[in-house]
Enzyme design. Structure first.
Site, short mmCIF file in Angstrom:
data_model
loop_
_atom_site.label_atom_id
_atom_site.label_comp_id
_atom_site.label_asym_id
_atom_site.label_seq_id
_atom_site.Cartn_x
_atom_site.Cartn_y
_atom_site.Cartn_z
CG HIS A 94 -1.74 -1.13 1.49
ND1 HIS A 94 -2.92 -1.34 0.83
CD2 HIS A 94 -1.61 -2.18 2.36
CE1 HIS A 94 -3.49 -2.45 1.27
NE2 HIS A 94 -2.71 -2.98 2.20
C1 BDR Z 1 -2.68 0.62 5.61
O1 BDR Z 1 -2.76 0.14 6.94
C2 BDR Z 1 -1.51 -0.33 7.37
O2 BDR Z 1 -1.64 -1.64 7.84
C3 BDR Z 1 -0.57 -0.25 6.20
O3 BDR Z 1 0.71 0.17 6.63
C4 BDR Z 1 -1.21 0.75 5.29
O4 BDR Z 1 -0.79 2.06 5.59
C5 BDR Z 1 -3.46 -0.31 4.71
O5 BDR Z 1 -4.80 -0.35 5.09
#
Ligand code: BDR
Ligand code: CA
Length: 314
Positions: A242
């Site tokens: 992400h």
């Molecule tokens: C987001 O939540 C976190 O677990 C990850 O780092 C990312 O920023 C994804 O939903």
């Protein structure tokens, strides 16, 4: 080339670590500093991880400032099931020698923004607590912020709940304030970041680079990849990287497609707390559209650039 003056706000986190590694390697970016926030893990762990990653990559020149230890109004939810108990997929890096700045994240961001000759971009890839506090405490800085690019939300999907993404769900009040602040926003939500997955083959390619950075990526991906393969959050051919997406929209905008929308964060829905309701319609509120919502990515180019970034470390 005029570099983009950048502040990174992270809750390091496996994919935050990849985003940091990528940002450090980019000639397009001038990284002014990194702020930490509680999210994937508690603030002490996200700060330690950030310092350890910088030290491991030989970049102790980048200042780190500690931010909020919890959301504005709610208890903290962390994500050990996704990122491991230590937040880095349970990979143990040496204890960092360097300490965070004495100055907190909000004061550091204020200083970096005030001292920058050019408007600063903020890439925020954790809960938006620090950013909300910055904008509330120093509203005069808004005109010196080029844009705020976030990993957060989703126009059409959630992960922390059916309709809410983790970073927004953890501190919805902060997200609400940031979307309402009148600063240009780029929302890299789950719509695009779930397309930015790394397959086992990609992870093997990181390991095959044979350098420290490549091995580190492959190692931290292991736990995170297994979580994604468990199917708890739906089926994907790999693990979603992400946070690196948000940084890459700054350096390689040509790899992405998006659309402007009016985004509201739900603060009191019984089933929809933290949902980012994105109105793409050109009716009524056209003048109010407050975010550019990224919807598509060239995944193969994304992975190629991450590999190139990892390969650039000796
Ligand atoms: C987001 O939540 C976190 O677990 C990850 O780092 C990312 O920023 C994804 O939903
Ligand atoms: Ca994150």
């Amino acid at each position: 080339m005029n570099k983009i003056p950048l502040i990174l706000d992270v809750d390091t986190g496996v994919d935050d670590a990849i985003a940091i590694l990528y940002a450090l390697s980019c000639p397009e970016l001038e990284l002014l500093g990194i702020c930490t926030v509680a999210g994937n893990q508690t603030l002490d762990k996200t700060t330690r991880n950030t310092l350890s990653v910088l030290e491991y990559l030989g970049r102790t020149d980048v200042p780190v400032a500690m931010g909020s230890s919890g959301p504005l109004m709610r208890p903290l939810h962390t994500a050990p099931q996704v990122h491991g108990e230590n937040g880095l997929g349970n990979v143990q890096l040496p204890e960092p020698a360097k300490k965070p700045l004495e100055e907190d994240a909000v004061s550091s961001m204020r200083r970096w923004i005030e001292q920058s000759p050019r408007p600063v971009t903020i890439a925020a890839v954790g809960p938006l607590t620090n950013i909300a506090l910055l904008l509330k405490s120093y509203p005069h800085l808004k005109s010196k912020i080029e844009k705020i690019a976030i990993m957060g939300g989703g126009a059409f999907r959630g992960n922390a709940s059916p309709v809410a993404e983790f970073n927004i769900y953890v501190d919805p009040e902060a997200a609400h304030m940031v979307f309402k602040a009148g600063v240009p926003m780029v929302m890299c939500g789950l719509d695009v970041t779930m397309q930015a997955y790394a397959t086992q083959e990609d992870i093997d390619a990181f390991a095959a680079l044979g350098n420290k950075a490549g091995r580190f990526c492959a190692d931290i991906f292991r736990f995170y990849y297994d979580f994604h393969m468990s199917g708890v959050r739906g089926k994907l051919p790999g693990c979603a990287v992400h946070d690196a997406v948000t940084v890459m929209t700054l350096t390689h905008p040509e790899l992405f497609k998006g659309e402007d929308a009016y985004v509201e964060v739900d603060l009191d829905g019984q089933y929809t707390l933290g949902c980012t309701a994105a109105d793409f319609r050109d009716r009524g509120r056209i003048a109010e559209k407050n975010a550019h919502v990224i919807m598509e990515i060239d995944r193969e180019a994304f992975i190629r650039l991450l590999l190139k970034a990892a390969a650039s470390y000796s």
